[in-house]
Motif scaffolding. Structure first.
Motif, mmCIF file in Angstrom:
data_model
loop_
_atom_site.group_PDB
_atom_site.id
_atom_site.type_symbol
_atom_site.label_atom_id
_atom_site.label_comp_id
_atom_site.label_asym_id
_atom_site.label_seq_id
_atom_site.Cartn_x
_atom_site.Cartn_y
_atom_site.Cartn_z
ATOM 1 N N VAL A 192 36.302 52.983 39.046
ATOM 2 C CA VAL A 192 35.196 53.400 38.180
ATOM 3 C C VAL A 192 34.466 54.601 38.764
ATOM 4 C CG1 VAL A 192 34.845 51.115 37.163
ATOM 5 C CG2 VAL A 192 33.554 51.770 39.221
ATOM 6 N N ARG A 193 34.514 54.775 40.057
ATOM 7 C CA ARG A 193 33.787 55.866 40.708
ATOM 8 C C ARG A 193 34.391 57.240 40.414
ATOM 9 N NH1 ARG A 193 29.963 54.226 44.536
ATOM 10 N NH2 ARG A 193 29.930 51.966 44.858
ATOM 11 N N THR B 7 29.612 58.531 36.487
ATOM 12 C CA THR B 7 28.901 57.571 35.651
ATOM 13 C C THR B 7 28.695 56.222 36.316
ATOM 14 O OG1 THR B 7 29.793 58.621 33.672
ATOM 15 C CG2 THR B 7 28.965 56.383 33.416
ATOM 16 N N TYR B 8 29.652 55.778 37.115
ATOM 17 C CA TYR B 8 29.621 54.422 37.647
ATOM 18 C C TYR B 8 29.490 54.429 39.167
ATOM 19 C CZ TYR B 8 31.245 53.273 32.993
ATOM 20 O OH TYR B 8 31.338 53.150 31.629
ATOM 21 N N PRO B 9 28.904 53.358 39.747
ATOM 22 C CA PRO B 9 28.299 52.192 39.099
ATOM 23 C C PRO B 9 27.146 52.602 38.175
ATOM 24 C CG PRO B 9 28.632 51.757 41.431
ATOM 25 C CD PRO B 9 28.859 53.227 41.224
ATOM 26 N N TRP B 10 27.141 52.042 36.960
ATOM 27 C CA TRP B 10 26.228 52.503 35.910
ATOM 28 C C TRP B 10 24.763 52.275 36.255
ATOM 29 C CZ3 TRP B 10 22.880 49.028 33.901
ATOM 30 C CH2 TRP B 10 23.228 47.669 33.932
ATOM 31 N N ARG B 11 24.479 51.320 37.154
ATOM 32 C CA ARG B 11 23.075 51.051 37.484
ATOM 33 C C ARG B 11 22.411 52.225 38.182
ATOM 34 N NH1 ARG B 11 26.378 47.821 40.219
ATOM 35 N NH2 ARG B 11 26.486 47.749 42.505
ATOM 36 N N ASN B 12 23.223 53.169 38.695
ATOM 37 C CA ASN B 12 22.661 54.356 39.337
ATOM 38 C C ASN B 12 22.388 55.489 38.345
ATOM 39 O OD1 ASN B 12 22.838 53.119 41.873
ATOM 40 N ND2 ASN B 12 24.967 53.761 42.103
ATOM 41 N N ASP C 206 31.643 38.969 36.311
ATOM 42 C CA ASP C 206 30.650 39.152 37.361
ATOM 43 C C ASP C 206 29.661 40.266 37.013
ATOM 44 O OD1 ASP C 206 31.666 37.103 38.864
ATOM 45 O OD2 ASP C 206 32.827 38.391 40.221
ATOM 46 N N SER C 207 28.593 40.325 37.782
ATOM 47 C CA SER C 207 27.482 41.235 37.515
ATOM 48 C C SER C 207 27.927 42.696 37.440
ATOM 49 C CB SER C 207 26.427 41.106 38.611
ATOM 50 O OG SER C 207 25.891 39.803 38.622
ATOM 51 N N PHE C 208 27.276 43.425 36.527
ATOM 52 C CA PHE C 208 27.429 44.866 36.331
ATOM 53 C C PHE C 208 28.778 45.268 35.731
ATOM 54 C CE2 PHE C 208 24.374 44.414 39.860
ATOM 55 C CZ PHE C 208 23.274 45.030 39.286
ATOM 56 N N LEU D 273 41.865 36.956 28.183
ATOM 57 C CA LEU D 273 42.629 35.720 28.052
ATOM 58 C C LEU D 273 42.081 34.626 28.970
ATOM 59 C CD1 LEU D 273 46.304 36.882 27.502
ATOM 60 C CD2 LEU D 273 44.449 36.551 25.862
ATOM 61 N N PRO D 274 42.473 33.366 28.721
ATOM 62 C CA PRO D 274 41.860 32.225 29.414
ATOM 63 C C PRO D 274 41.906 32.331 30.935
ATOM 64 C CG PRO D 274 43.166 31.457 27.580
ATOM 65 C CD PRO D 274 43.443 32.922 27.706
ATOM 66 N N GLY D 275 40.768 32.063 31.551
ATOM 67 C CA GLY D 275 40.703 31.956 32.996
ATOM 68 C C GLY D 275 40.617 33.258 33.758
ATOM 69 N N VAL D 276 40.650 34.412 33.080
ATOM 70 C CA VAL D 276 40.607 35.658 33.840
ATOM 71 C C VAL D 276 39.219 35.848 34.449
ATOM 72 C CG1 VAL D 276 42.413 36.752 32.483
ATOM 73 C CG2 VAL D 276 40.016 37.148 31.890
ATOM 74 N N HIS D 277 39.192 36.558 35.547
ATOM 75 C CA HIS D 277 37.958 36.815 36.296
ATOM 76 C C HIS D 277 37.776 38.326 36.375
ATOM 77 C CE1 HIS D 277 35.378 35.618 40.052
ATOM 78 N NE2 HIS D 277 34.798 36.579 39.333
ATOM 79 N N ILE D 278 36.716 38.806 35.738
ATOM 80 C CA ILE D 278 36.384 40.226 35.792
ATOM 81 C C ILE D 278 35.349 40.392 36.904
ATOM 82 C CG2 ILE D 278 35.627 42.230 34.476
ATOM 83 C CD1 ILE D 278 38.104 40.769 33.311
ATOM 84 N N HIS D 279 35.708 41.082 37.950
ATOM 85 C CA HIS D 279 34.837 41.161 39.119
ATOM 86 C C HIS D 279 33.775 42.251 38.955
ATOM 87 C CE1 HIS D 279 36.868 38.286 41.871
ATOM 88 N NE2 HIS D 279 37.888 38.524 41.057
ATOM 89 N N GLU D 280 32.831 42.250 39.895
ATOM 90 C CA GLU D 280 31.639 43.091 39.816
ATOM 91 C C GLU D 280 31.985 44.569 39.635
ATOM 92 O OE1 GLU D 280 28.275 43.919 43.081
ATOM 93 O OE2 GLU D 280 28.175 41.917 42.208
ATOM 94 N N ASP D 281 31.260 45.205 38.698
ATOM 95 C CA ASP D 281 31.371 46.649 38.439
ATOM 96 C C ASP D 281 32.706 47.069 37.837
ATOM 97 O OD1 ASP D 281 28.843 47.964 39.197
ATOM 98 O OD2 ASP D 281 29.265 47.126 41.174
ATOM 99 N N ALA D 282 33.525 46.134 37.405
ATOM 100 C CA ALA D 282 34.777 46.500 36.744
ATOM 101 C C ALA D 282 34.493 47.031 35.343
ATOM 102 C CB ALA D 282 35.712 45.307 36.677
ATOM 103 N N LEU D 283 35.441 47.805 34.799
ATOM 104 C CA LEU D 283 35.349 48.349 33.451
ATOM 105 C C LEU D 283 36.634 48.024 32.704
ATOM 106 C CD1 LEU D 283 34.214 50.101 31.162
ATOM 107 C CD2 LEU D 283 35.047 52.120 32.393
ATOM 108 N N VAL D 284 36.496 47.245 31.626
ATOM 109 C CA VAL D 284 37.629 46.930 30.753
ATOM 110 C C VAL D 284 37.574 47.887 29.571
ATOM 111 C CG1 VAL D 284 38.674 45.184 29.271
ATOM 112 C CG2 VAL D 284 37.665 44.517 31.468
#
Length: 273
Positions: free
Chosen positions: A227-228, A239-244, A177-179, A189-200
């Motif tokens: 992330v905050r 640093t996060y959300p990085w868009r700021n 997802d975005s950001f 791995l297959p099918g995982v969903h990384i949601h908005e503003d997450a950091l891997v």
């Protein structure tokens, strides 16, 4: 010089050794560097640069049955910068202001938005969706059926997988997802969903969905923080959300994200979705 079905605009530069197929459109101010191959049904929009020895409109598998090139259009958006030895297949649409490194491969049936950057030696497999303002660094592998939404960062040597029980006939693409930010050498791995503003985190092996604004690290990846809570090691600022805190190359670079988003009307916002 070229087939009668080829349409060439004004101020087009075509260097030595370039080959152009049928039903090709080359708009104004395009530069085709040495030994490019532009196969049938390719549309290169104005202001684009195609690096030496690149192949646009590469054959799909149906070509090899009878050696006849079927109709598989490729569209390259305005002001694109495609560096040397890229191979981009047909049935793909790439938006404006695209940039690639050297020796990038982009397979068929992909939709790539505006202001996307893909680094050297990266491989985008078929049937992927890549949104707007996305940075994919070098040596990244994007497996088929992946969906990457706007403003995502993917750093070097990341792998997005899709086969839940290899080898199998069922594919489960990764969704980002975005950001979100995917750090170097991580594997999703297959099918995982990384949601908005997450950091891997770097080197993580992600086996399950990652919630919004969550930091995950390790093998298997586990949640360690919001992330905050992360601070820049140099400035000491959050640093996060990085868009700021980051705006270079972003549509809000002349002000800030909050000001930009307040000044956007709904029709303009839809461009970035």
């Amino acid at each position: 010089m070229f087939d009668s079905t080829v349409k060439i605009g004004n101020n087009v530069t075509i260097k030595e050794g370039v080959r152009v197929g049928k039903n090709v459109v080359i708009e104004d101010d395009v530069y085709l560097d040495y030994d490019c191959i532009i196969r049938d049904n390719v549309h290169i929009k104005k202001g684009s640069f195609i690096g030496a020895r690149s192949i646009l409109g590469e054959y799909l598998m149906d070509f090899y049955k009878d050696k006849e090139n079927k109709v598989h259009p490729l569209v390259i958006g305005e002001n694109s910068l495609i560096r040397t030895e890229n191979v981009i297949y047909g049935d793909t649409v790439i938006g404006d202001n695209f940039q690639s490194g050297h020796k990038v491969t982009i397979r068929e049936n992909n939709k790539i938005g505006n202001n996307v950057r893909i680094g050297t030696l990266s491989d985008i497999q078929h049937h992927c969706y890549i949104g707007n303002y996305i940075s994919i660094h070098s040596n990244v592998f994007i497996g088929e059926e992946s969906k990457i939404n706007d403003y995502v960062w993917i750093f070097p040597h990341v792998v997005l997988t899709n086969d839940p029980a290899p080898p199998s006939n069922e594919l489960l693409g990764v969704t980002i997802d975005s950001f979100a930010v995917i750090a170097a050498k991580s594997v999703l791995l297959p099918g995982v969903h990384i949601h908005e503003d997450a950091l891997v985190g770097a080197g993580a092996i992600v086996t399950k969905d990652v919630p919004s604004e969550t930091v995950v690290v390790g093998n298997p990846a586990k949640e360690i923080s919001s992330v905050r809570k992360i601070k820049n090691k140099i400035t000491g600022e959050y640093t996060y959300p990085w868009r700021n805190t980051f705006k270079r190359g972003m549509p809000w670079q002349d002000s800030d994200y909050e000001t930009w988003i307040r000044n956007m009307d709904i029709n303009t916002l839809n461009i970035y979705k």
